[in-house]
Design a protein around this motif. Structure first.
Motif, mmCIF file in Angstrom:
data_model
loop_
_atom_site.group_PDB
_atom_site.id
_atom_site.type_symbol
_atom_site.label_atom_id
_atom_site.label_comp_id
_atom_site.label_asym_id
_atom_site.label_seq_id
_atom_site.Cartn_x
_atom_site.Cartn_y
_atom_site.Cartn_z
ATOM 1 N N UNK A 90 8.462 11.050 -4.365
ATOM 2 C CA UNK A 90 8.749 12.086 -5.363
ATOM 3 C C UNK A 90 7.709 13.196 -5.395
ATOM 4 N N UNK A 91 6.676 13.085 -4.596
ATOM 5 C CA UNK A 91 5.567 14.043 -4.656
ATOM 6 C C UNK A 91 6.058 15.453 -4.312
ATOM 7 N N UNK A 92 5.934 16.372 -5.258
ATOM 8 C CA UNK A 92 6.429 17.737 -5.048
ATOM 9 C C UNK A 92 5.534 18.550 -4.128
ATOM 10 N N UNK A 93 4.350 18.012 -3.776
ATOM 11 C CA UNK A 93 3.483 18.693 -2.811
ATOM 12 C C UNK A 93 4.007 18.546 -1.386
ATOM 13 N N UNK A 94 4.838 17.537 -1.161
ATOM 14 C CA UNK A 94 5.366 17.284 0.177
ATOM 15 C C UNK A 94 6.627 18.116 0.411
ATOM 16 N N UNK A 153 0.794 -1.214 0.000
ATOM 17 C CA UNK A 153 0.000 0.000 0.000
ATOM 18 C C UNK A 153 0.833 1.273 0.000
ATOM 19 N N UNK A 154 0.307 2.285 -0.546
ATOM 20 C CA UNK A 154 0.870 3.625 -0.457
ATOM 21 C C UNK A 154 -0.304 4.580 -0.423
ATOM 22 N N UNK A 155 -0.440 5.333 0.649
ATOM 23 C CA UNK A 155 -1.572 6.226 0.821
ATOM 24 C C UNK A 155 -1.172 7.639 0.460
ATOM 25 N N UNK A 156 -2.095 8.372 -0.118
ATOM 26 C CA UNK A 156 -1.873 9.786 -0.389
ATOM 27 C C UNK A 156 -3.182 10.516 -0.158
ATOM 28 N N UNK A 157 -3.150 11.553 0.652
ATOM 29 C CA UNK A 157 -4.344 12.322 0.939
ATOM 30 C C UNK A 157 -4.034 13.790 0.750
ATOM 31 N N UNK A 158 -4.869 14.497 0.026
ATOM 32 C CA UNK A 158 -4.652 15.919 -0.190
ATOM 33 C C UNK A 158 -5.921 16.672 0.155
ATOM 34 N N UNK A 159 -5.774 17.719 0.967
ATOM 35 C CA UNK A 159 -6.902 18.524 1.379
ATOM 36 C C UNK A 159 -6.880 19.843 0.629
ATOM 37 N N UNK A 161 6.446 9.164 6.816
ATOM 38 C CA UNK A 161 5.259 10.011 6.742
ATOM 39 C C UNK A 161 5.662 11.337 6.108
ATOM 40 N N UNK A 162 4.861 11.785 5.166
ATOM 41 C CA UNK A 162 5.153 12.988 4.389
ATOM 42 C C UNK A 162 4.072 14.034 4.637
ATOM 43 N N UNK A 163 4.470 15.301 4.684
ATOM 44 C CA UNK A 163 3.481 16.374 4.789
ATOM 45 C C UNK A 163 3.885 17.544 3.897
ATOM 46 N N UNK A 210 -0.649 14.991 2.689
ATOM 47 C CA UNK A 210 0.066 14.028 3.529
ATOM 48 C C UNK A 210 0.096 12.666 2.857
ATOM 49 N N UNK A 211 1.082 11.867 3.214
ATOM 50 C CA UNK A 211 1.199 10.516 2.677
ATOM 51 C C UNK A 211 1.986 9.641 3.630
ATOM 52 N N UNK A 212 1.927 8.339 3.410
ATOM 53 C CA UNK A 212 2.646 7.399 4.268
ATOM 54 C C UNK A 212 3.123 6.200 3.468
ATOM 55 N N UNK A 213 4.346 5.756 3.743
ATOM 56 C CA UNK A 213 4.877 4.480 3.270
ATOM 57 C C UNK A 213 5.241 3.637 4.483
ATOM 58 N N UNK A 214 4.988 2.333 4.418
ATOM 59 C CA UNK A 214 5.396 1.433 5.489
ATOM 60 C C UNK A 214 6.143 0.248 4.888
ATOM 61 N N UNK A 215 6.975 -0.383 5.704
ATOM 62 C CA UNK A 215 7.727 -1.555 5.255
ATOM 63 C C UNK A 215 8.037 -2.432 6.453
ATOM 64 N N UNK A 216 8.311 -3.695 6.177
ATOM 65 C CA UNK A 216 8.617 -4.658 7.235
ATOM 66 C C UNK A 216 9.687 -5.627 6.747
#
Length: 318
Positions: free
Chosen positions: A296-300, A6-12, A315-317, A267-273
């Motif tokens: 690579x998101x230039x919004x962050x 998964x890779x989540x991306x949320x923009x308000x 976590x990206x903001x 905002x966005x998040x990457x996780x790994x294990x």
């Protein structure tokens, strides 16, 4: 199996909020970080000049290692009026310098064995700017003496640094902080660098390397409060034995950020294990299209990195 999903991306925005869940991705394999090069000392005695005056080293002498000159902690810096503090428990060197030609007050923190340095500049009008810097040769403990990298230390305090090979002589001349370009990668820093794990800061620099390689405009800054949230997310996954963006304790990544007072418009998040090193986990994310989009998101503008056991969170903001 190393697992990244998964890779989540949320923009308000003012008008509406969008929520994108990218496809499920699995990635195996690991890449080990290269081993550091062995140190090599110069056969001759090294001299140091500061503003055309020779520095006298009474007992411990400068050394040359991996192409860099290291000097005993106090010999050079106290000679130019810097205040030095050594915390033996934290293995931390703190340097405060208030004699800059532009009236900039400089605060530097260097930890023995770590290539990551915190540098804060306070201008005469009270404006504060903090950076995290990656040097190529870190502060070291040699024969029970603390040695610091001369070029990095000089440039941090506003001194140009030269080297004359045939004379084995380094020269420092005060140019002022504003006029002195630091020779090493440095990025915006929010918070106290001492609260970060070394592997977390490694991931931060490697992520900016990926952005630069891919041509993304603008590097990310390191956000220590956000990194604490990311580490707590990794800890929550480890202790509650799950691997998902939605936490049974904190909810979605975006709800979790809000709970801990993190403000963002994107905002966005990457996780790994299962990855052992900063190099391998960053490579895993880089070679997974969904995770790479977050990197690579230039919004962050800022990133937090958190590691707990074998769980990793970015976590990206913006």
């Amino acid at each position: 199996m190393n697992d990244i999903r998964f890779s989540f991306h949320k923009k308000l925005s003012i008008i509406l909020a969008s929520f994108i869940i990218l496809p499920v991705l699995w990635l195996g394999g690991a890449v080990m970080a290269p081993q550091p090069a062995a140190a090599a000392s110069s056969a001759g005695e090294i001299g140091v000049m500061v503003n055309d005056k020779a520095v006298v080293f009474l007992d411990a002498k400068p050394i040359r290692t991996e192409g860099r000159v290291l000097v005993p902690l106090r010999a050079v810096l106290e000679g130019i009026g810097a205040k030095i503090d050594w915390n033996s428990k934290q293995q931390l060197v703190t340097v405060d310098y208030a004699k800059d030609t532009d009236n900039v007050i400089v605060h530097v923190e260097m930890t023995v064995g770590s290539p990551f340095v915190g540098r804060t500049l306070t201008s005469s009008n009270g404006a504060v700017s903090s950076k995290v810097v990656q040097v190529d040769v870190p502060t070291r403990m040699i024969n029970n003496r603390v040695y610091i990298p001369l070029r990095a230390s000089g440039e941090f305090l506003g001194y140009s640094v030269s080297w004359t090979e045939n004379a084995l002589q380094a020269g420092l001349k005060q140019a002022g902080v504003a006029a002195t370009k630091v020779s090493f990668p440095e990025y915006a820093l929010r918070g106290d660098l001492k609260e970060m794990l070394k592997e977390e800061v490694e991931v931060f620099f490697l992520t900016n390397d990926v952005r630069a390689k891919m041509g993304t405009e603008g590097p990310l800054g390191l956000d220590v409060p956000l990194s604490k949230v990311a580490r707590l997310k990794s800890k929550d996954m480890s202790e509650n034995e799950y691997f998902d963006h939605t936490s049974p304790t904190y909810g979605s990544p975006f709800e979790m950020m809000k709970q801990f007072g993190i403000d963002y418009s994107a905002a966005g998040e990457n996780i790994a294990y299962g990855y052992r090193t900063a190099t391998s986990v960053t490579s895993g994310w880089e070679h997974s299209p969904g995770h790479l989009r977050n990197m690579l998101n230039s919004s962050f503008m800022y990133i937090g990195v958190g590691k707990y056991n074998s769980y990793w969170t970015q976590q990206f903001i913006g």
